[in-house]
Design an enzyme around this catalytic site. Sequence first.
Site, mmCIF file in Angstrom:
data_model
loop_
_atom_site.group_PDB
_atom_site.id
_atom_site.type_symbol
_atom_site.label_atom_id
_atom_site.label_comp_id
_atom_site.label_asym_id
_atom_site.label_seq_id
_atom_site.Cartn_x
_atom_site.Cartn_y
_atom_site.Cartn_z
ATOM 1 C CD GLU A 165 -3.044 -0.896 2.315
ATOM 2 O OE1 GLU A 165 -2.854 -0.056 3.220
ATOM 3 O OE2 GLU A 165 -4.036 -1.648 2.285
ATOM 4 C CD GLU A 255 -4.376 -5.291 3.620
ATOM 5 O OE1 GLU A 255 -3.165 -5.559 3.464
ATOM 6 O OE2 GLU A 255 -4.780 -4.288 4.243
HETATM 7 C C1 DCB Z 1 -3.913 -1.478 5.697
HETATM 8 C C2 DCB Z 1 -2.618 -2.257 5.859
HETATM 9 C C3 DCB Z 1 -2.674 -3.274 6.944
HETATM 10 C C4 DCB Z 1 -3.524 -2.765 8.076
HETATM 11 C C5 DCB Z 1 -4.939 -2.707 7.538
HETATM 12 C C6 DCB Z 1 -5.970 -2.199 8.555
HETATM 13 O O1 DCB Z 1 -3.665 -0.171 6.135
HETATM 14 F F1 DCB Z 1 -2.184 -2.830 4.710
HETATM 15 O O2 DCB Z 1 -1.371 -3.591 7.342
HETATM 16 O O3 DCB Z 1 -3.475 -3.650 9.164
HETATM 17 O O4 DCB Z 1 -5.032 -1.938 6.367
HETATM 18 O O5 DCB Z 1 -5.658 -0.902 8.977
HETATM 19 C C7 DCB Z 1 -3.309 -3.108 10.449
HETATM 20 C C8 DCB Z 1 -3.564 -4.208 11.460
HETATM 21 C C9 DCB Z 1 -3.279 -3.714 12.853
HETATM 22 C C10 DCB Z 1 -1.865 -3.151 12.901
HETATM 23 C C11 DCB Z 1 -1.685 -2.065 11.841
HETATM 24 C C12 DCB Z 1 -0.299 -1.463 11.805
HETATM 25 O O6 DCB Z 1 -4.881 -4.706 11.281
HETATM 26 O O7 DCB Z 1 -3.408 -4.754 13.776
HETATM 27 O O8 DCB Z 1 -1.610 -2.610 14.176
HETATM 28 O O9 DCB Z 1 -1.986 -2.624 10.570
HETATM 29 O O10 DCB Z 1 0.611 -2.315 11.278
HETATM 30 C C13 DCB Z 1 -4.493 0.888 5.760
HETATM 31 C C14 DCB Z 1 -5.509 0.743 4.863
HETATM 32 C C15 DCB Z 1 -6.280 1.843 4.464
HETATM 33 C C16 DCB Z 1 -6.029 3.086 5.000
HETATM 34 C C17 DCB Z 1 -5.000 3.264 5.946
HETATM 35 C C18 DCB Z 1 -4.225 2.157 6.332
HETATM 36 N N1 DCB Z 1 -6.797 4.202 4.626
HETATM 37 N N2 DCB Z 1 -3.196 2.328 7.306
HETATM 38 O O11 DCB Z 1 -7.650 4.085 3.742
HETATM 39 O O12 DCB Z 1 -6.612 5.305 5.195
HETATM 40 O O13 DCB Z 1 -2.785 3.495 7.537
HETATM 41 O O14 DCB Z 1 -2.696 1.372 7.924
#
Ligand code: DCB
Length: 333
Positions: A165, A255
């Site tokens: 991402e 994902e």
């Molecule tokens: C993505 C990432 C993934 C993340 C998930 C849920 O990030 F590819 O690694 O997973 O979406 O947020 C989360 C885990 C948590 C962990 C965290 C940090 O579920 O347990 O603590 O990662 O490693 C996204 C997806 C979309 C957006 C932002 C993020 N968005 N982000 O649209 O703003 O910033 O992580």
Amino acid sequence: MGMLRWLRWGVACVACIAFLVGCASTESKTPVERHGALRVEGTFLLNEQGKKIQLRGISSHGLQWYGRYANKAVLQWLRDDWHIDVWRAALYLTEGGYIQNRALKQRVIDSIEAARDLGLYVVVDWHVLREGTPQAYKKDALEFFTEIAATYGHLPNLIYEICNEPNGKDVTWSGVIKPYAEEVIARIRQYDPDNLIIVGTPTWSQDVDVAAEDPITGWSNIMYTLHFYAGSHGKELRDKAERALAKGLPIFVTEWGTTLASGHEGPFIKESEEWLSFLKRHSISWINWSLNNKGEDSGLLVYNADREGKGTWKEEDLSPSGKFIRKILRKRP
Ligand code: DCB
């Protein structure tokens, strides 16, 4: 007359038995036995017989935290009980990931070898996230993918995902991500001429429409990833995906989550079902985020379930999201 009737019955019975045996044997075949080497044609993913397919599966959480699930027992359970076709091994770079801990490569290798033995497809995910730009660790990516492609590139079940991402306002498609992808793809193709390579898109892999304006040329079997979280992203993102498809961009959802983009709240069942029917309609493959027991809503296991990584989960080990995803996967599309 009587004789002829018996004969007809006999033929009908034999045909019927042959049909049932046929059904049973396709069911007992592994995903890789059924589909073989994959290729991309237009916006579609095709199997070795040239038939359009939709792969569905589960992603690991960060291997630095939940690498214990990247083993053969768990993948076999996911194959046999959940009916997954594909497993994704999420190799984070920072937050304790591969840049800080090289030993994590072994978790990827364990995933590839377990998937090979079980006849599952496996996505090797270079999980660019906090770094924003995939250029930050390009040298590491080139080294890593060289080794993976040279060692496992001959297998039909290996899929590369070269930047999870990309994000940040300066991390543009044409200026930053595409040049990175071209370099990594050229390197992988020196060792592996044909397995699928999936490329991330700007804004946490949401801007597939932007990639569609300036796609990568000169290589076959390239797909682009779209990520969504059903509680945060809806029709607007599906419209972007449709614009990209209309321009001919092949999409693989490596994902998605049933929750908000944070990984929390939900599961948003109605919104997830809208997305799933969209993906099915367009024959887009998908992988759900993620297999962990940390207690977050996007996690498939409840807090503290299966602490050793053994598989064989009971209903009460599964979170609401886990129960929903398992039910969807067990229904053949
Ligand atoms: C993505 C990432 C993934 C993340 C998930 C849920 O990030 F590819 O690694 O997973 O979406 O947020 C989360 C885990 C948590 C962990 C965290 C940090 O579920 O347990 O603590 O990662 O490693 C996204 C997806 C979309 C957006 C932002 C993020 N968005 N982000 O649209 O703003 O910033 O992580």
